[in-house]
Design an enzyme around this catalytic site. Structure first.
Site, mmCIF file in Angstrom:
data_model
loop_
_atom_site.group_PDB
_atom_site.id
_atom_site.type_symbol
_atom_site.label_atom_id
_atom_site.label_comp_id
_atom_site.label_asym_id
_atom_site.label_seq_id
_atom_site.Cartn_x
_atom_site.Cartn_y
_atom_site.Cartn_z
ATOM 1 C CG HIS A 189 63.202 51.029 66.770
ATOM 2 N ND1 HIS A 189 61.904 50.723 66.448
ATOM 3 C CD2 HIS A 189 63.596 51.993 65.886
ATOM 4 C CE1 HIS A 189 61.518 51.466 65.416
ATOM 5 N NE2 HIS A 189 62.520 52.243 65.061
ATOM 6 C CG HIS A 244 58.788 50.839 72.592
ATOM 7 N ND1 HIS A 244 57.961 49.755 72.411
ATOM 8 C CD2 HIS A 244 59.288 51.147 71.372
ATOM 9 C CE1 HIS A 244 57.962 49.414 71.117
ATOM 10 N NE2 HIS A 244 58.759 50.242 70.477
ATOM 11 C CG ASP A 277 57.167 48.033 75.804
ATOM 12 O OD1 ASP A 277 56.617 47.151 76.484
ATOM 13 O OD2 ASP A 277 56.583 49.034 75.352
#
Length: 404
Positions: free
Chosen positions: A290, A333, A337
């Protein structure tokens, strides 16, 4: 491969290749076949030679652009072009400096230097002049799309694999995280991130739709997105991290059946990996997909829209920052990340465009670039300038292509 240090030894075939690289396709036969211009003759061409018979070029833009390319070509030679010894001893050559500005370019004598300098005072105007030579090259766009499409399928299958490898949360609790440990969970944050991604993608879609050089931008988007996601496939497989939140909702693991993984990969691919589409996979943490989407969308928007509309750039950056915040606030996350995803996406974007905008494929040492960046070399081989931000309705581009 052209040797720019031995231009005087170029044959007519080498001259034809140089003209092809600089998009003088319509003059190749005139120069190399009809008049036999080799490297020595090319180095001695003047603007009067181009204007007057027997060459008699009639397009002023082509004459000026060709002269700039010729003067830039002479800068690669350490000795004056007359030292090629054409039927006699070498003669002194007076070098000059070209000053490019919005009114054209002026030439200043430079008797103390055996080199040539091009100083740009209005880069936008110069690049706008050369932009008409940018070709859409649909075959490269098709290849870049196939490249991204294949990696998306591979990425979905890798996610299906790492989902089954996710460590048991009871045995392996979430790892310590400086940000997540001090940031409360916001249940709707991940959906908000996907909304921000959708808004950025929509804005980018409008920008590309109206951009004059949309095919070049599209293949750059596909190439960069595919490359980042290919790297993500590797990082996901290397190490499996425990879930960052104890109460995270994950789909049940498969029983190790290969076809069940294929079925899950198909569901992930068709749902674009979005939680709003009901995708609830775990294990695909390093690094955040994302974050890649919102970051690259933001960078492409700010790169290919004019600087005179700063509000759009501010909105794009705000959406990017809030998207990253929502990912962290959802605890989907780890902080690392998101950080790694932002760093890789932004650096790869900047490296790619720095290489393209500085025309490294036109430099004498371009062989290393072609070896280390073969995909870049293929996509950017015909782009000889910074892609200007010019816009038109799509039907205008279609008509212009048909009329060629």
């Amino acid at each position: 491969m052209l040797d720019y240090k031995k231009i005087c030894l170029w044959t007519t075939s080498d001259v034809a290749e140089w003209m092809e690289q600089n998009n003088f396709h319509s003059y190749i036969k005139l120069f190399t076949v009809e008049h036999g211009i080799d490297g020595k003759a090319l180095m001695m061409l003047t603007e009067d030679d181009l204007r007057n018979p027997p060459l008699s070029l009639r397009v002023l833009g082509d004459i000026k652009h060709l002269m700039i390319c010729l003067k830039e070509l002479k800068s690669y030679v350490n000795t004056p072009p007359m030292s090629c010894h054409l039927n006699g001893p070498a003669k002194a050559v007076q070098f000059r400096t070209i000053h490019v500005n919005s009114d054209g370019f002026s030439i200043q004598d430079n008797p103390d230097h055996h080199s040539l300098t091009i100083q740009s005072t209005d880069e936008w105007h110069y690049e706008r002049q050369t932009a008409k030579y940018l070709k859409p090259e649909f075959h490269k766009l098709l290849f870049s799309y196939i490249y991204l499409f294949s990696i998306c399928i591979l990425s979905a299958f890798v996610v299906a694999i790492v989902h089954d490898r996710t460590p048991d949360r009871e045995k392996y609790p979430p790892l310590p995280d400086l940000l997540l440990d001090n940031l409360p969970v916001i249940p709707w944050a991940f959906q908000a991130c996907e909304v921000a991604a959708f808004v950025l993608i929509s804005i980018l879609g409008v920008v590309v739709f109206l951009h004059k050089h949309k095919f070049i931008i599209l293949r750059r988007i596909f190439a960069l997105m595919g490359t980042v996601y290919l790297l993500r496939c590797v990082t996901m497989l290397i190490t499996s991290l425990s879930v960052p939140e104890v109460h995270m909702e994950c789909e049940p693991k498969t029983e190790g059946n290969f076809w069940s993984k294929i079925h899950r990969a198909q569901a992930i691919w068709s749902g674009f990996g979005l939680s709003v589409q009901g995708i609830r996979t775990c294990g695909d943490y390093m690094f955040s997909g994302h974050t890649v989407i919102v970051t690259l969308s933001n960078f492409f928007i700010t790169e290919y829209t004019p600087r005179k509309i700063p509000l759009l750039h501010v909105i794009s950056w705000v959406m990017n920052i809030f998207g990253l915040f929502f990912i962290l606030a959802s605890h989907q996350h780890y902080s690392i990340d998101v950080f790694v995803a932002f760093y890789i996406s932004s650096r790869l974007f900047l490296y790619y465009h720095s290489l393209a905008n500085n025309r490294v494929l036109r430099q004498p040492d371009c062989k290393r670039t072609r070896i280390w960046f073969p995909l870049f070399s293929y996509f950017e081989s015909s782009v000889n300038c910074i892609v200007p931000n010019e816009y038109e309705w799509p039907h205008s581009a279609i008509l212009r292509y048909i009329q060629r």
